[in-house]
Design an enzyme around this catalytic site. Structure first.
Site, PDB file in Angstrom:
ATOM      1  CB  SER A 175      -0.889   0.026   1.245  1.00 22.12           C
ATOM      2  OG  SER A 175      -1.478   1.309   1.373  1.00 22.12           O
ATOM      3  CE  LYS A 217      -3.527  -6.011  -3.537  1.00 24.06           C
ATOM      4  NZ  LYS A 217      -4.948  -5.786  -3.197  1.00 24.06           N
TER       5      LYS A 217
END
EC number: 1.3.5.2
Length: 336
Positions: A175, A217
């Protein structure tokens, strides 16, 4: 289908307000007979990935249901898997509002939410109440006020708490909205984190007598050298899968559009090509040794097929779901 009318009404609202309103309604119906209002019948198309059998290859990407509040209602729409979170050890409010912006002409979103969530304990309680019969992924991250050098502790705390309830665990180190988080994708920092995660996974397997796969991720903004390094680390540490990709900081395709200068991660159609290219390169580096979950700008059957052609085993949607609604789920699952 009614969604174009719903979308028109929701798009009159501030994006985060629209999200809150929608979830308010979904919370009301989740686990009740009213779930029939959103239920869609989709074909069963089983796919095996990370040792798990997914009833179809389409999942909901992390970030929409951060606290696992609407698992059953979302599951009723036809997803083969749901990835809830990102969740952190302790509750945190996230960044200041406004922090979510639509780029309507580009069918994109920019967010700088900052892992707003009610904490891992709350999420686990919600998961315990759910009856979703697909695969439930739980996406975990670190608290903003945890120094990056202690970041792995937050991942281990979350792993311990969600392990018994997760189909798979997703490690969010990509992120752009938590300061320093993306540095965990590189070199020694990544190796240290993956060693700790793998050790914890082995310990938890022994305790719970079940193996829960772990997927990492990654960001779409990795250069060639970084991508090769990440692929190498994932293979060396026997990680079970990779989710490609998170949102991008690149604004080249949305120049001049309203909200394009907002800070945060860009998702939706402008991310489509970039994420597909990362999947293609990653697939070459991994050489079939590790499955890829493809996400980034999927807004049609063709876009989903492109991700699979590039090397993804499964695909996920988020922004496309906001712009196209539940009909997109049925369309993709039926024709993929």
């Amino acid at each position: 289908m009614y969604y174009p009318f719903v979308r028109k009404a929701l798009f009159q609202l501030d994006p985060e307000r629209a999200h809150e309103f929608t979830f308010q309604q979904l919370r009301r119906i989740t686990g009740t007979p009213l779930e029939a209002l959103v239920r869609q019948k989709v074909p069963t198309k089983p796919v095996t990935c990370m040792g798990l059998t997914f009833k179809n290859p389409l999942g909901l990407a992390a970030g929409l249901d951060k606290d696992g509040e609407c698992i059953d209602a979302l599951g009723a729409m036809g997803f083969g898997s749901l990835e809830i979170g990102t969740v952190t050890p302790r509750p945190q409010p996230g960044n200041d509002k406004p922090r979510l912006f639509r780029l309507v002409d580009a069918e994109g979103l920019i967010n700088r939410m900052g892992f707003n969530n009610l904490g891992v304990d709350n999420l686990v309680e919600n998961v315990k109440k759910a009856h979703f019969d697909g695969i439930l992924g739980i996406n975990i991250g670190k608290n903003k006020d945890t120094p990056v050098e202690n970041g792995k502790d937050d991942y281990l705390i979350c792993m311990e708490k969600v392990y018994a309830y997760a189909g798979y665990i997703a490690i969010n180190i990509s992120s752009p909205n938590t300061p320093g988080l993306r540095t965990l994708q590189y070199g020694d920092a990544l190796d240290d984190l993956l060693i700790a995660i793998k050790n914890k996974q082995n310990d938890l397997q022994a305790i719970h007598h079940k193996y829960v796969p772990v997927a990492v991720k990654i960001a779409p903004d990795l250069c060639e050298e970084e991508l090769i390094q990440v692929a190498d680390s994932l293979l060396r540490h026997n990680i079970d899968g990779v989710i490609a990709t998170n949102t991008t900081l690149d604004r080249s395709l949305v120049q001049g559009m309203k909200n394009c200068q907002q800070t945060g991660g860009l998702s939706g159609r402008p991310l489509q090509l970039k994420s597909t290219e990362i999947i293609r390169r990653l697939s070459q580096e991994l050489n079939g040794q590790l499955p890829i979950i493809g996400v980034g700008g999927i807004d049609s059957v063709i876009a989903a097929r492109e991700k699979i052609a590039a090397g993804a085993t499964l695909v996920q949607i988020y922004s496309g779901f906001i712009f196209k609604g539940p009909p997109l789920i049925k369309e993709i699952v039926t024709h993929i």
